[in-house]
Design a protein around this motif. Structure first.
Motif, PDB file in Angstrom:
ATOM      1  N   LEU A  63       0.811  -1.228   0.000  1.00 35.54           N
ATOM      2  CA  LEU A  63       0.000   0.000   0.000  1.00 35.54           C
ATOM      3  C   LEU A  63       0.836   1.266   0.000  1.00 35.54           C
ATOM      4  CD1 LEU A  63      -2.544  -1.058   2.778  1.00 35.54           C
ATOM      5  CD2 LEU A  63      -2.996  -1.019   0.317  1.00 35.54           C
ATOM      6  N   GLU A  64       2.149   1.105   0.099  1.00 32.08           N
ATOM      7  CA  GLU A  64       3.025   2.231   0.425  1.00 32.08           C
ATOM      8  C   GLU A  64       2.876   3.433  -0.493  1.00 32.08           C
ATOM      9  OE1 GLU A  64       7.036   1.020   1.026  1.00 32.08           O
ATOM     10  OE2 GLU A  64       7.492   2.787   2.225  1.00 32.08           O
ATOM     11  N   SER A  65       2.580   3.202  -1.745  1.00 31.86           N
ATOM     12  CA  SER A  65       2.474   4.332  -2.678  1.00 31.86           C
ATOM     13  C   SER A  65       1.191   5.137  -2.474  1.00 31.86           C
ATOM     14  CB  SER A  65       2.526   3.818  -4.121  1.00 31.86           C
ATOM     15  OG  SER A  65       1.410   2.962  -4.377  1.00 31.86           O
ATOM     16  N   ARG A  66       0.244   4.575  -1.697  1.00 30.68           N
ATOM     17  CA  ARG A  66      -1.059   5.237  -1.557  1.00 30.68           C
ATOM     18  C   ARG A  66      -1.402   5.640  -0.125  1.00 30.68           C
ATOM     19  NH1 ARG A  66      -5.740   2.446  -2.750  1.00 30.68           N
ATOM     20  NH2 ARG A  66      -4.886   0.371  -2.298  1.00 30.68           N
ATOM     21  N   VAL A  67      -0.645   5.204   0.857  1.00 29.49           N
ATOM     22  CA  VAL A  67      -1.053   5.365   2.249  1.00 29.49           C
ATOM     23  C   VAL A  67      -0.210   6.405   2.975  1.00 29.49           C
ATOM     24  CG1 VAL A  67       0.442   3.515   3.115  1.00 29.49           C
ATOM     25  CG2 VAL A  67      -1.659   4.083   4.343  1.00 29.49           C
ATOM     26  N   ASP A  72      -1.635  13.697  15.362  1.00 28.00           N
ATOM     27  CA  ASP A  72      -1.979  15.038  15.819  1.00 28.00           C
ATOM     28  C   ASP A  72      -1.941  14.999  17.336  1.00 28.00           C
ATOM     29  OD1 ASP A  72      -3.083  17.447  16.569  1.00 28.00           O
ATOM     30  OD2 ASP A  72      -4.601  17.456  14.990  1.00 28.00           O
ATOM     31  N   THR A  73      -0.802  15.379  17.889  1.00 26.37           N
ATOM     32  CA  THR A  73      -0.632  15.277  19.344  1.00 26.37           C
ATOM     33  C   THR A  73      -1.533  16.256  20.087  1.00 26.37           C
ATOM     34  OG1 THR A  73       1.257  16.775  19.218  1.00 26.37           O
ATOM     35  CG2 THR A  73       1.730  14.421  19.200  1.00 26.37           C
ATOM     36  N   SER A  74      -1.881  17.375  19.460  1.00 27.89           N
ATOM     37  CA  SER A  74      -2.724  18.358  20.148  1.00 27.89           C
ATOM     38  C   SER A  74      -4.133  17.807  20.391  1.00 27.89           C
ATOM     39  CB  SER A  74      -2.799  19.639  19.324  1.00 27.89           C
ATOM     40  OG  SER A  74      -3.493  19.425  18.109  1.00 27.89           O
ATOM     41  N   LYS A  75      -4.558  16.888  19.537  1.00 28.87           N
ATOM     42  CA  LYS A  75      -5.888  16.289  19.679  1.00 28.87           C
ATOM     43  C   LYS A  75      -5.831  14.854  20.179  1.00 28.87           C
ATOM     44  CE  LYS A  75      -7.973  19.085  15.996  1.00 28.87           C
ATOM     45  NZ  LYS A  75      -8.676  19.069  14.687  1.00 28.87           N
ATOM     46  N   ASN A  76      -4.626  14.341  20.392  1.00 30.67           N
ATOM     47  CA  ASN A  76      -4.436  12.941  20.770  1.00 30.67           C
ATOM     48  C   ASN A  76      -5.103  12.000  19.753  1.00 30.67           C
ATOM     49  OD1 ASN A  76      -2.815  11.907  22.934  1.00 30.67           O
ATOM     50  ND2 ASN A  76      -4.596  10.808  23.697  1.00 30.67           N
ATOM     51  N   GLN A  77      -4.841  12.273  18.497  1.00 30.64           N
ATOM     52  CA  GLN A  77      -5.433  11.502  17.409  1.00 30.64           C
ATOM     53  C   GLN A  77      -4.349  11.072  16.419  1.00 30.64           C
ATOM     54  OE1 GLN A  77      -8.137  14.402  15.712  1.00 30.64           O
ATOM     55  NE2 GLN A  77      -9.872  13.678  16.964  1.00 30.64           N
ATOM     56  N   PHE A  78      -4.647  10.018  15.675  1.00 26.20           N
ATOM     57  CA  PHE A  78      -3.836   9.702  14.515  1.00 26.20           C
ATOM     58  C   PHE A  78      -4.768   9.369  13.365  1.00 26.20           C
ATOM     59  CE2 PHE A  78      -3.826   4.960  14.571  1.00 26.20           C
ATOM     60  CZ  PHE A  78      -4.310   4.724  15.848  1.00 26.20           C
ATOM     61  N   SER A  79      -4.236   9.495  12.151  1.00 26.23           N
ATOM     62  CA  SER A  79      -5.098   9.434  10.977  1.00 26.23           C
ATOM     63  C   SER A  79      -4.526   8.530   9.897  1.00 26.23           C
ATOM     64  CB  SER A  79      -5.300  10.828  10.393  1.00 26.23           C
ATOM     65  OG  SER A  79      -5.934  11.679  11.320  1.00 26.23           O
ATOM     66  N   LEU A  80      -5.426   8.062   9.047  1.00 23.59           N
ATOM     67  CA  LEU A  80      -5.084   7.247   7.890  1.00 23.59           C
ATOM     68  C   LEU A  80      -5.640   7.924   6.645  1.00 23.59           C
ATOM     69  CD1 LEU A  80      -4.204   4.455   6.574  1.00 23.59           C
ATOM     70  CD2 LEU A  80      -6.595   3.774   6.904  1.00 23.59           C
ATOM     71  N   LYS A  81      -4.811   8.040   5.628  1.00 25.08           N
ATOM     72  CA  LYS A  81      -5.282   8.475   4.319  1.00 25.08           C
ATOM     73  C   LYS A  81      -4.840   7.434   3.293  1.00 25.08           C
ATOM     74  CE  LYS A  81      -5.368  13.452   5.190  1.00 25.08           C
ATOM     75  NZ  LYS A  81      -6.846  13.479   5.353  1.00 25.08           N
ATOM     76  N   LEU A  82      -5.773   6.998   2.471  1.00 22.64           N
ATOM     77  CA  LEU A  82      -5.498   6.021   1.421  1.00 22.64           C
ATOM     78  C   LEU A  82      -6.034   6.590   0.115  1.00 22.64           C
ATOM     79  CD1 LEU A  82      -4.373   3.164   0.825  1.00 22.64           C
ATOM     80  CD2 LEU A  82      -6.706   2.306   1.156  1.00 22.64           C
ATOM     81  N   SER A  83      -5.147   6.852  -0.806  1.00 22.03           N
ATOM     82  CA  SER A  83      -5.544   7.524  -2.043  1.00 22.03           C
ATOM     83  C   SER A  83      -5.903   6.530  -3.147  1.00 22.03           C
ATOM     84  CB  SER A  83      -4.409   8.433  -2.521  1.00 22.03           C
ATOM     85  OG  SER A  83      -3.272   7.656  -2.837  1.00 22.03           O
TER      86      SER A  83
END
Lengths: 120, 107
Positions: A63-67, A72-83
């Motif tokens: 998936l490396e080419s798309r992920v 976001d430490t200020s919100k205590n969140q992490f995110s995933l984007k897959l194109s």
């Protein structure tokens, strides 16, 4: 008590970008590794990648080419984007904590999962 | 990538039975092997890590063994809540990979 909760659109059109967020409570995200794991309907589990506060994220080569995984430490969140998604990206997406201590490395706490369908 | 192969793919058993699931890695992974179970519609849960260490809160009827390429998960006396799908996972190297799963069903 550590809890993880995924959020994001449940429907994404083909060729667009899938975006999910995991909100972590009960612990600082700066203290652990965090990961995304997905499961197509009726199928097995696939690790997509993980991230830590320092260093570069690690991604599954499939998936490396798309992920992209980010923190976001200020919100205590992490995110995933897959194109450039296709129907093959339809899955339940789980966020999880990767407890990283040598051989003790394991996904020890999971979110409930978010179903994402890719369809026009 | 390290391939993880579980056997059997499905298993029917009765409450009180002793069952064993095996997991084989395509190369040596030392003891970097974890086991999870997953109930329908729920997230997987960690049962065992480092091949044989029980995660906190997991009943002692679960045990794990093995090293190198061959591993086992044993449930000594099946309880109704144990009917689920079981996955092994290697944490030796990225990409971390899972077995295809073993579905444990009630006979």
């Amino acid at each position: 008590q550590v809890q993880l909760q995924e959020s994001g659109p449940g429907l994404v059109k083909p060729s667009e970008t899938l975006s999910l967020t995991c909100t972590v409570s009960g612990v600082s995200i700066s203290s652990y590794y965090w990961t995304w794991i997905r499961q197509p309907p009726g199928k097995g589990l696939e690790w997509t990648g993980h991230i830590y506060i320092s260093g570069s994220p690690s991604y599954n080569p499939s998936l490396e080419s798309r992920v992209t995984i980010s923190l976001d430490t200020s919100k205590n969140q992490f995110s995933l984007k897959l194109s450039s998604v296709t129907a093959a990206d339809t899955a339940v997406y789980y966020c999880a904590r990767l407890r990283n201590g040598g051989a003790n490395r394991a996904f020890d706490i999971w979110g409930q999962g978010a179903m994402v369908t890719v369809s026009s | 990538d390290i391939q993880m192969t579980q056997s059997p793919s499905s298993l029917s058993a009765s409450v009180g039975d002793r069952v064993t699931i095996t997991c084989r890695a395509s190369q040596s992974i030392s003891s970097y092997l974890n086991w999870y179970h997953q109930k329908p519609g729920k997230a997987p849960e960690l049962l065992i890590y480092v091949a044989s260490t029980l995660q906190s809160g997991v009943p002692s009827r679960f045990s794990g063994g093995g090293s190198g390429t061959d591993f086992t998960l044993t449930i000594s006396s099946l309880q109704p809540e144990d009917f689920a799908t079981y996955y092994c996972q290697q944490s030796y190297s990225t990409p971390y990979t899972f077995g295809q799963g073993t579905k444990l069903e009630i006979k």
